[in-house]
Write a protein that holds these residues in place. Sequence first.
Motif, mmCIF file in Angstrom:
data_model
loop_
_atom_site.group_PDB
_atom_site.id
_atom_site.type_symbol
_atom_site.label_atom_id
_atom_site.label_comp_id
_atom_site.label_asym_id
_atom_site.label_seq_id
_atom_site.Cartn_x
_atom_site.Cartn_y
_atom_site.Cartn_z
ATOM 1 N N VAL A 499 0.843 -1.196 0.000
ATOM 2 C CA VAL A 499 0.000 0.000 0.000
ATOM 3 C C VAL A 499 0.885 1.254 0.000
ATOM 4 O O VAL A 499 1.732 1.420 0.897
ATOM 5 C CB VAL A 499 -0.942 0.009 1.222
ATOM 6 N N PRO A 500 0.718 2.128 -0.977
ATOM 7 C CA PRO A 500 1.587 3.316 -1.098
ATOM 8 C C PRO A 500 1.624 4.189 0.152
ATOM 9 O O PRO A 500 2.629 4.866 0.408
ATOM 10 C CB PRO A 500 0.978 4.072 -2.284
ATOM 11 N N THR A 501 0.548 4.199 0.918
ATOM 12 C CA THR A 501 0.501 5.031 2.126
ATOM 13 C C THR A 501 1.653 4.715 3.070
ATOM 14 O O THR A 501 2.145 5.592 3.792
ATOM 15 C CB THR A 501 -0.842 4.825 2.860
ATOM 16 N N PHE A 502 2.083 3.447 3.066
ATOM 17 C CA PHE A 502 3.124 3.022 3.997
ATOM 18 C C PHE A 502 4.495 2.931 3.330
ATOM 19 O O PHE A 502 5.374 2.211 3.793
ATOM 20 C CB PHE A 502 2.760 1.650 4.595
ATOM 21 N N SER A 503 4.686 3.667 2.249
ATOM 22 C CA SER A 503 5.927 3.558 1.480
ATOM 23 C C SER A 503 7.172 3.891 2.301
ATOM 24 O O SER A 503 8.247 3.343 2.062
ATOM 25 C CB SER A 503 5.861 4.463 0.241
ATOM 26 N N VAL A 504 7.025 4.791 3.288
ATOM 27 C CA VAL A 504 8.185 5.185 4.100
ATOM 28 C C VAL A 504 8.740 4.013 4.886
ATOM 29 O O VAL A 504 9.952 3.889 5.078
ATOM 30 C CB VAL A 504 7.798 6.335 5.059
ATOM 31 N N VAL A 505 7.851 3.116 5.347
ATOM 32 C CA VAL A 505 8.297 1.972 6.148
ATOM 33 C C VAL A 505 8.192 0.658 5.380
ATOM 34 O O VAL A 505 8.393 -0.411 5.954
ATOM 35 C CB VAL A 505 7.478 1.870 7.450
ATOM 36 N N ALA A 506 7.888 0.736 4.092
ATOM 37 C CA ALA A 506 7.718 -0.490 3.303
ATOM 38 C C ALA A 506 8.968 -1.359 3.311
ATOM 39 O O ALA A 506 8.882 -2.590 3.307
ATOM 40 C CB ALA A 506 7.333 -0.137 1.868
ATOM 41 N N GLY A 507 10.119 -0.737 3.333
ATOM 42 C CA GLY A 507 11.359 -1.497 3.337
ATOM 43 C C GLY A 507 11.561 -2.331 4.579
ATOM 44 O O GLY A 507 12.394 -3.242 4.599
ATOM 45 N N PHE A 508 10.795 -2.048 5.629
ATOM 46 C CA PHE A 508 10.928 -2.791 6.883
ATOM 47 C C PHE A 508 9.810 -3.805 7.071
ATOM 48 O O PHE A 508 9.626 -4.348 8.162
ATOM 49 C CB PHE A 508 10.937 -1.816 8.063
ATOM 50 N N SER A 509 9.025 -4.079 6.023
ATOM 51 C CA SER A 509 7.864 -4.967 6.153
ATOM 52 C C SER A 509 8.258 -6.374 6.590
ATOM 53 O O SER A 509 7.535 -7.017 7.353
ATOM 54 C CB SER A 509 7.089 -5.025 4.835
ATOM 55 N N TRP A 510 9.401 -6.872 6.105
ATOM 56 C CA TRP A 510 9.836 -8.215 6.503
ATOM 57 C C TRP A 510 10.073 -8.273 8.006
ATOM 58 O O TRP A 510 9.636 -9.215 8.682
ATOM 59 C CB TRP A 510 11.122 -8.593 5.762
ATOM 60 N N PHE A 511 10.754 -7.262 8.544
ATOM 61 C CA PHE A 511 11.040 -7.236 9.972
ATOM 62 C C PHE A 511 9.763 -7.094 10.794
ATOM 63 O O PHE A 511 9.583 -7.760 11.816
ATOM 64 C CB PHE A 511 11.990 -6.079 10.302
ATOM 65 N N ILE A 512 8.884 -6.217 10.341
ATOM 66 C CA ILE A 512 7.625 -6.010 11.064
ATOM 67 C C ILE A 512 6.825 -7.308 11.094
ATOM 68 O O ILE A 512 6.300 -7.717 12.142
ATOM 69 C CB ILE A 512 6.812 -4.876 10.416
ATOM 70 N N GLY A 513 6.735 -7.975 9.938
ATOM 71 C CA GLY A 513 6.006 -9.233 9.881
ATOM 72 C C GLY A 513 6.651 -10.310 10.725
ATOM 73 O O GLY A 513 5.961 -11.074 11.423
ATOM 74 N N ALA A 514 7.988 -10.414 10.680
ATOM 75 C CA ALA A 514 8.693 -11.437 11.447
ATOM 76 C C ALA A 514 8.539 -11.212 12.954
ATOM 77 O O ALA A 514 8.261 -12.159 13.707
ATOM 78 C CB ALA A 514 10.168 -11.447 11.069
ATOM 79 N N ILE A 515 8.715 -9.970 13.387
ATOM 80 C CA ILE A 515 8.596 -9.673 14.818
ATOM 81 C C ILE A 515 7.167 -9.884 15.296
ATOM 82 O O ILE A 515 6.933 -10.485 16.356
ATOM 83 C CB ILE A 515 9.062 -8.233 15.093
ATOM 84 N N LEU A 516 6.197 -9.414 14.511
ATOM 85 C CA LEU A 516 4.802 -9.577 14.899
ATOM 86 C C LEU A 516 4.425 -11.055 14.961
ATOM 87 O O LEU A 516 3.763 -11.502 15.911
ATOM 88 C CB LEU A 516 3.898 -8.843 13.906
ATOM 89 N N GLY A 517 4.832 -11.836 13.962
ATOM 90 C CA GLY A 517 4.542 -13.267 13.963
ATOM 91 C C GLY A 517 5.161 -13.969 15.159
ATOM 92 O O GLY A 517 4.533 -14.817 15.800
ATOM 93 N N ALA A 518 6.416 -13.627 15.481
ATOM 94 C CA ALA A 518 7.105 -14.250 16.609
ATOM 95 C C ALA A 518 6.452 -13.892 17.944
ATOM 96 O O ALA A 518 6.252 -14.754 18.802
ATOM 97 C CB ALA A 518 8.575 -13.839 16.610
ATOM 98 N N VAL A 519 6.110 -12.617 18.102
ATOM 99 C CA VAL A 519 5.489 -12.174 19.352
ATOM 100 C C VAL A 519 4.119 -12.816 19.549
ATOM 101 O O VAL A 519 3.800 -13.330 20.636
ATOM 102 C CB VAL A 519 5.376 -10.634 19.391
ATOM 103 N N LEU A 520 3.314 -12.806 18.499
ATOM 104 C CA LEU A 520 1.982 -13.415 18.601
ATOM 105 C C LEU A 520 2.075 -14.897 18.950
ATOM 106 O O LEU A 520 1.335 -15.393 19.808
ATOM 107 C CB LEU A 520 1.212 -13.231 17.291
ATOM 108 N N TYR A 521 2.990 -15.607 18.287
ATOM 109 C CA TYR A 521 3.095 -17.040 18.556
ATOM 110 C C TYR A 521 3.664 -17.301 19.942
ATOM 111 O O TYR A 521 3.246 -18.249 20.626
ATOM 112 C CB TYR A 521 3.970 -17.731 17.512
ATOM 113 N N ALA A 522 4.604 -16.460 20.375
ATOM 114 C CA ALA A 522 5.152 -16.635 21.723
ATOM 115 C C ALA A 522 4.075 -16.444 22.785
ATOM 116 O O ALA A 522 4.101 -17.079 23.851
ATOM 117 C CB ALA A 522 6.296 -15.644 21.946
ATOM 118 N N VAL A 523 3.086 -15.591 22.485
ATOM 119 C CA VAL A 523 1.995 -15.329 23.442
ATOM 120 C C VAL A 523 0.957 -16.437 23.424
ATOM 121 O O VAL A 523 0.518 -16.913 24.480
ATOM 122 C CB VAL A 523 1.332 -13.962 23.134
#
Length: 544
Positions: A499-523
Motif C-alpha cells: 500500500v503506497p501510504t506506507f511507502s516510508v516503512v515499506a522497506g521494513f515490512s519483513w522485519f515487522i512481519g517477522a517480529i509480529l509473527g514471533a510475538v503473537l506465537y510466543a503469546v
Amino acid sequence: MRTVRRVLCETQQPLKFNPLTTLTGGRNLIFRSKETACHTAETWGEFMTAVHDPTPVETPSSTPDGASSRLYSYDLAPTRKEGRRWGAYNVFTLWANDVHSLGNYAFAIGLFALGLSVWGILVAFLLASVLLFLLLTLSGYMGHKTGVPFPVMSRIAFGTKGAQIPAMVRGLVAIAWFGIQTYLASSVLSTLIIAMAPGAKSLDGNSVLGLSTLGWITFLALWGVQVLIVSYGMQVIRKYMAVAAPTTLITMTALAVWMFLRADGSISFSTNDPLTGGAMWLQVLQGAALWVVIYGTFVLNFCDFTRSAKSRASIVRGNVIGIPVNMLFFAGIVVVLSGAQFKLNGKVITSPTDIVQTIPNMFLLALASLALIALTVAVNLLANFVAPIYTLVNLFPQKLNFRRAGIVSAVIGLVILPWNLYNSPVVVNYFLGGLGALLGPLFGVIMADYWLLRKARVNVPDLYTEDPDGDYHYRSGYNPRAVWAFAPAAATAVVIALVPTFSVVAGFSWFIGAILGAVLYAVIGDRKKQVRDVDGESIAVAAE
C-alpha cells in the motif's frame, strides 16, 4: 531399489525496480593463491568425475515403522550425522556465489544512484551482514540438529499437514525467480553470441511468446544445463559451487581493478547530489533492511543445506567468511565499479554487465561474460531450485523424488514465460511482492516455536507420523495457533509492503512481519505440552 539421491540448492532474485521500494520476493577460509589454485583444480576434477561417473547410493525400499508414506520418502528423510560432507568451505562457496549475483549488484549500485555515499553503502552492508550472520546461523543450526529439509522443518510449528503453507509460499517465489534468473543469464549469452557472430542478430528481431528466436535458443540451452546438473544431485552441485565460487571472486575482482585503473586510480565517493543527515541514515537503514529481505528466502530454508553440514563449527566458520567478510568485499567492489564509472562519465551503471560490454578485447569479453553466466547458474541452483523441489516432493512423496520434482519445477519455470513476468512491474511488485511479504511472518513463527517454546528440542521421528498422538499432529495435522499467529502478521506485512501510504516503512515490512509473527506465537503458543527431544538416526538416510 537403487537410485541416485537428488538434493539441490536454492534466492537470489534480481531487482529491476527501485531498490528502496519493498523487495518482497522480489559464507575459516583465507587461502594463499597457490593453495586456492590447487584446491580449485582438485575440485574441478572431482566435479567432472561426479558428472561422468555418478555413484548411486542405496535407498530404503520401504517406509520405516511408525512413519507414513505420505510424509516420509528418501528425499524428505533426515540425514545421518555420520558421513555428512558439507564443511566450512562448502558453506562459504554457497555465499561466495549467491552474494555476487547480478541482481544483488543491481540493488547495491542502485543505492549509489539514490544518493548514498561510498561510506553509507559500506555501513548499510555492515549492519545487514551482522544481522544476517545471526539469523542464518540460527537457521543453520536447526538443519544440522534435525537433518531435515525445510518442508519437514515446517511441520514442527505448523503441523504435518499445515507445513504445506510455508513450503508452498517459499516454493512459488522460487519457481518464478528460477525462470527469471535463467532468462537474465540467457540475455548475457545472447549478447555474447551477437558480439562474436554479428550475423546472429538476425535471429534476435522477432518475437515468439515475447522472446526472440535467439532468446529461445539461449534460454533453453541454459535451462537444459541446469536440469542436467540437478539430475546428478547434491554432490555435483556442491562441486559446481566449489568451482564457480573462486571463478566469480576472481572475475569480479579483476573487473573492479580494471575500472579502478581506467579511472586513474581514484573513484567518486558519491553522486553530485548525495544524501546527508537524517535522509542519509534513513536510506542506510532501509538499504540494510532490504538486503536482509533479499535473503528472507534463505533464512527460511538454509536447513536444506546445513542438514548435510559436518558440525555447527563448520556452519559458523563458513558463515563468518561467507557473510560479513564476503558481503563487505562485495560492497567494496560495488563502490569501486559505481564510483569509477561515475568519475569517468558522470553516469551510474545498473549492473556489472554494463561494464563487461565495454571490454575492448573479444577474448576477455567472452571470458567475463561466461563467468557471469556461470555465476547466475550457480545462484539459480542455490537459491531458486531446491525450495520448489522439496515442496513438490513434500506434496507428492509417493510419486516424486528429487530428480522428478526438479524436472517438474523446471518445466513450470519455463511455461510461466518468466521474461514476461520480469518485464511486468505489476507482477514483480504485487504478485511476487505479495508472496515475498509472507516470508517474514513465516520466519517469525517458525523461529519462535523452535527456539522460544521448544528450546531446540525436536522429536524427529514424529515429524513423519500421522498418529493422532504424534507430537506434530495437533488438530488433524494443523497447528491452529501457528495459523492464528501467522495470518494477522502476514496481512500486516503485505499491507505495509504494497500500500503506497506506507511507502516510508515499506522497506521494513519483513522485519515487522517477522517480529509480529514471533510475538503473537510466543503469546498464544502452547507452553504446557510436553516437548520431547528425539533424534532421527533410527529413520535417517545417508547424507550426500
